[in-house]
Design a protein around this motif. Structure first.
Motif, PDB file in Angstrom:
ATOM      1  N   VAL A  23     -15.348 -14.260  33.490  1.00  0.00           N
ATOM      2  CA  VAL A  23     -15.973 -13.706  34.699  1.00  0.00           C
ATOM      3  C   VAL A  23     -14.959 -13.660  35.839  1.00  0.00           C
ATOM      4  O   VAL A  23     -14.837 -12.650  36.543  1.00  0.00           O
ATOM      5  CB  VAL A  23     -17.228 -14.508  35.111  1.00  0.00           C
ATOM      6  CG1 VAL A  23     -17.678 -14.150  36.521  1.00  0.00           C
ATOM      7  CG2 VAL A  23     -18.358 -14.277  34.128  1.00  0.00           C
ATOM      8  N   VAL A  24     -14.211 -14.743  36.009  1.00  0.00           N
ATOM      9  CA  VAL A  24     -13.201 -14.791  37.078  1.00  0.00           C
ATOM     10  C   VAL A  24     -12.148 -13.701  36.852  1.00  0.00           C
ATOM     11  O   VAL A  24     -11.775 -12.981  37.793  1.00  0.00           O
ATOM     12  CB  VAL A  24     -12.556 -16.192  37.160  1.00  0.00           C
ATOM     13  CG1 VAL A  24     -11.322 -16.188  38.031  1.00  0.00           C
ATOM     14  CG2 VAL A  24     -13.575 -17.211  37.671  1.00  0.00           C
ATOM     15  N   LEU A  25     -11.677 -13.572  35.611  1.00  0.00           N
ATOM     16  CA  LEU A  25     -10.681 -12.534  35.313  1.00  0.00           C
ATOM     17  C   LEU A  25     -11.243 -11.131  35.558  1.00  0.00           C
ATOM     18  O   LEU A  25     -10.572 -10.285  36.158  1.00  0.00           O
ATOM     19  CB  LEU A  25     -10.216 -12.646  33.861  1.00  0.00           C
ATOM     20  CG  LEU A  25      -9.257 -13.775  33.533  1.00  0.00           C
ATOM     21  CD1 LEU A  25      -9.058 -13.873  32.021  1.00  0.00           C
ATOM     22  CD2 LEU A  25      -7.931 -13.552  34.223  1.00  0.00           C
ATOM     23  N   PHE A  26     -12.468 -10.903  35.101  1.00  0.00           N
ATOM     24  CA  PHE A  26     -13.095  -9.590  35.259  1.00  0.00           C
ATOM     25  C   PHE A  26     -13.260  -9.232  36.731  1.00  0.00           C
ATOM     26  O   PHE A  26     -12.836  -8.164  37.180  1.00  0.00           O
ATOM     27  CB  PHE A  26     -14.445  -9.572  34.532  1.00  0.00           C
ATOM     28  CG  PHE A  26     -15.171  -8.273  34.646  1.00  0.00           C
ATOM     29  CD1 PHE A  26     -14.809  -7.189  33.872  1.00  0.00           C
ATOM     30  CD2 PHE A  26     -16.239  -8.135  35.525  1.00  0.00           C
ATOM     31  CE1 PHE A  26     -15.482  -5.975  33.965  1.00  0.00           C
ATOM     32  CE2 PHE A  26     -16.921  -6.935  35.631  1.00  0.00           C
ATOM     33  CZ  PHE A  26     -16.542  -5.849  34.851  1.00  0.00           C
ATOM     34  N   VAL A  27     -13.873 -10.125  37.489  1.00  0.00           N
ATOM     35  CA  VAL A  27     -14.108  -9.867  38.912  1.00  0.00           C
ATOM     36  C   VAL A  27     -12.782  -9.751  39.666  1.00  0.00           C
ATOM     37  O   VAL A  27     -12.606  -8.868  40.511  1.00  0.00           O
ATOM     38  CB  VAL A  27     -15.021 -10.956  39.523  1.00  0.00           C
ATOM     39  CG1 VAL A  27     -15.090 -10.826  41.038  1.00  0.00           C
ATOM     40  CG2 VAL A  27     -16.407 -10.886  38.908  1.00  0.00           C
ATOM     41  N   GLY A  28     -11.844 -10.633  39.335  1.00  0.00           N
ATOM     42  CA  GLY A  28     -10.524 -10.585  39.983  1.00  0.00           C
ATOM     43  C   GLY A  28      -9.812  -9.277  39.713  1.00  0.00           C
ATOM     44  O   GLY A  28      -9.227  -8.676  40.624  1.00  0.00           O
ATOM     45  N   LEU A  29      -9.843  -8.817  38.473  1.00  0.00           N
ATOM     46  CA  LEU A  29      -9.189  -7.565  38.117  1.00  0.00           C
ATOM     47  C   LEU A  29      -9.816  -6.390  38.858  1.00  0.00           C
ATOM     48  O   LEU A  29      -9.106  -5.542  39.405  1.00  0.00           O
ATOM     49  CB  LEU A  29      -9.279  -7.343  36.600  1.00  0.00           C
ATOM     50  CG  LEU A  29      -8.662  -6.063  36.054  1.00  0.00           C
ATOM     51  CD1 LEU A  29      -7.158  -6.031  36.311  1.00  0.00           C
ATOM     52  CD2 LEU A  29      -8.959  -5.933  34.578  1.00  0.00           C
ATOM     53  N   ILE A  30     -11.138  -6.355  38.906  1.00  0.00           N
ATOM     54  CA  ILE A  30     -11.816  -5.267  39.618  1.00  0.00           C
ATOM     55  C   ILE A  30     -11.505  -5.322  41.109  1.00  0.00           C
ATOM     56  O   ILE A  30     -11.235  -4.294  41.741  1.00  0.00           O
ATOM     57  CB  ILE A  30     -13.347  -5.324  39.371  1.00  0.00           C
ATOM     58  CG1 ILE A  30     -13.665  -5.128  37.890  1.00  0.00           C
ATOM     59  CG2 ILE A  30     -14.089  -4.316  40.231  1.00  0.00           C
ATOM     60  CD1 ILE A  30     -13.201  -3.816  37.305  1.00  0.00           C
ATOM     61  N   ALA A  31     -11.536  -6.521  41.686  1.00  0.00           N
ATOM     62  CA  ALA A  31     -11.246  -6.663  43.125  1.00  0.00           C
ATOM     63  C   ALA A  31      -9.816  -6.234  43.443  1.00  0.00           C
ATOM     64  O   ALA A  31      -9.579  -5.516  44.432  1.00  0.00           O
ATOM     65  CB  ALA A  31     -11.485  -8.101  43.565  1.00  0.00           C
ATOM     66  N   VAL A  32      -8.882  -6.647  42.631  1.00  0.00           N
ATOM     67  CA  VAL A  32      -7.478  -6.255  42.853  1.00  0.00           C
ATOM     68  C   VAL A  32      -7.331  -4.747  42.706  1.00  0.00           C
ATOM     69  O   VAL A  32      -6.633  -4.103  43.501  1.00  0.00           O
ATOM     70  CB  VAL A  32      -6.536  -7.013  41.884  1.00  0.00           C
ATOM     71  CG1 VAL A  32      -5.149  -6.402  41.868  1.00  0.00           C
ATOM     72  CG2 VAL A  32      -6.465  -8.491  42.264  1.00  0.00           C
ATOM     73  N   ASN A  33      -7.999  -4.180  41.717  1.00  0.00           N
ATOM     74  CA  ASN A  33      -7.890  -2.733  41.522  1.00  0.00           C
ATOM     75  C   ASN A  33      -8.494  -1.962  42.695  1.00  0.00           C
ATOM     76  O   ASN A  33      -7.934  -0.956  43.140  1.00  0.00           O
ATOM     77  CB  ASN A  33      -8.555  -2.315  40.211  1.00  0.00           C
ATOM     78  CG  ASN A  33      -8.164  -0.918  39.810  1.00  0.00           C
ATOM     79  OD1 ASN A  33      -7.013  -0.524  39.951  1.00  0.00           O
ATOM     80  ND2 ASN A  33      -9.131  -0.156  39.314  1.00  0.00           N
ATOM     81  N   VAL A  34      -9.623  -2.424  43.211  1.00  0.00           N
ATOM     82  CA  VAL A  34     -10.230  -1.769  44.376  1.00  0.00           C
ATOM     83  C   VAL A  34      -9.291  -1.876  45.576  1.00  0.00           C
ATOM     84  O   VAL A  34      -9.058  -0.893  46.300  1.00  0.00           O
ATOM     85  CB  VAL A  34     -11.615  -2.380  44.697  1.00  0.00           C
ATOM     86  CG1 VAL A  34     -12.113  -1.944  46.070  1.00  0.00           C
ATOM     87  CG2 VAL A  34     -12.620  -1.993  43.619  1.00  0.00           C
ATOM     88  N   ALA A  35      -8.728  -3.054  45.777  1.00  0.00           N
ATOM     89  CA  ALA A  35      -7.782  -3.241  46.888  1.00  0.00           C
ATOM     90  C   ALA A  35      -6.564  -2.333  46.725  1.00  0.00           C
ATOM     91  O   ALA A  35      -6.109  -1.705  47.689  1.00  0.00           O
ATOM     92  CB  ALA A  35      -7.353  -4.704  46.976  1.00  0.00           C
ATOM     93  N   MET A  36      -6.041  -2.265  45.523  1.00  0.00           N
ATOM     94  CA  MET A  36      -4.867  -1.418  45.285  1.00  0.00           C
ATOM     95  C   MET A  36      -5.213   0.061  45.499  1.00  0.00           C
ATOM     96  O   MET A  36      -4.406   0.815  46.044  1.00  0.00           O
ATOM     97  CB  MET A  36      -4.345  -1.624  43.860  1.00  0.00           C
ATOM     98  CG  MET A  36      -3.737  -2.982  43.604  1.00  0.00           C
ATOM     99  SD  MET A  36      -2.228  -3.264  44.524  1.00  0.00           S
ATOM    100  CE  MET A  36      -1.130  -2.088  43.751  1.00  0.00           C
ATOM    101  N   ARG A  37      -6.411   0.440  45.089  1.00  0.00           N
ATOM    102  CA  ARG A  37      -6.810   1.842  45.218  1.00  0.00           C
ATOM    103  C   ARG A  37      -6.968   2.233  46.690  1.00  0.00           C
ATOM    104  O   ARG A  37      -6.487   3.279  47.128  1.00  0.00           O
ATOM    105  CB  ARG A  37      -8.120   2.102  44.481  1.00  0.00           C
ATOM    106  CG  ARG A  37      -8.634   3.534  44.612  1.00  0.00           C
ATOM    107  CD  ARG A  37      -9.955   3.753  43.904  1.00  0.00           C
ATOM    108  NE  ARG A  37      -9.958   3.290  42.541  1.00  0.00           N
ATOM    109  CZ  ARG A  37      -9.592   4.022  41.490  1.00  0.00           C
ATOM    110  NH1 ARG A  37      -9.185   5.267  41.668  1.00  0.00           N
ATOM    111  NH2 ARG A  37      -9.631   3.521  40.275  1.00  0.00           N
TER     112      ARG A  37
END
Length: 164
Positions: A23-37
């Motif tokens: 869950v931490v990896l999934f949410v972290g990956l999505i959050a980082v991707n949104v920030a990068m986008r």
């Protein structure tokens, strides 16, 4: 407690930690991707594909935990109208059928992930081999089978106790 019961108890603790990590990896990956986008204008190319893989892993780990906790939806209207002893026999039969299905799925899953064709598959965005990610299916089948065998051994013990 049976060997399978003890093994199931240990295994579910590992699964709970694994699910938290996923869950931490999934949410972290999505959050980082949104920030990068939106902040950098450059999303991570592999984020969506890796998120899908993490979601599959998380789902199968969670299903195994739910089998251990008997948290699936069940239709018991007819079953509840039967005598208690018959209910115990039905419970035993259901766990036995689930164990057989999981054993067959485990066998098929092992054949699948070790087949030569799987060795050629790659994650499109990274070029990584998909085979390590596919191992979640036989792992799920094995962990769920351990939980089901624990339930089955409990059902046998309850039925033996009821007949004594």
């Amino acid at each position: 407690m049976s060997l399978f019961g003890t093994l199931s108890d240990v295994l579910v603790q590992l699964e709970r930690w694994a699910s938290r990590g996923l869950v931490v990896l999934f949410v972290g990956l999505i959050a980082v991707n949104v920030a990068m986008r939106y902040l950098a204008g450059r999303p991570l190319v592999f984020a969506e594909e890796l998120a899908a893989i993490l979601l599959v892993w998380l789902t199968l780990v969670a299903v195994s935990i739910s089998i251990r906790d008997k948290a699936q939806i069940g239709v018991t209207l007819l079953l509840n109208m039967l005598p208690r002893r018959v209910q115990m026999w039905v419970d035993l039969q259901i766990w036995a059928l689930i164990a057989i299905m999981l054993a067959l799925l485990l066998q098929a899953g092992l054949g699948w992930v070790t087949s030569p064709s799987v060795g050629f598959e790659q994650v499109i965005t990274t070029g990584w081999a998909k085979a390590p990610f596919f191992w979640i299916f036989p792992i799920f089948c094995l962990t769920a089978l351990v939980h089901v065998l624990a339930h089955l051994s409990t059902a046998v013990a309850v039925l033996r106790g009821a007949s004594a």
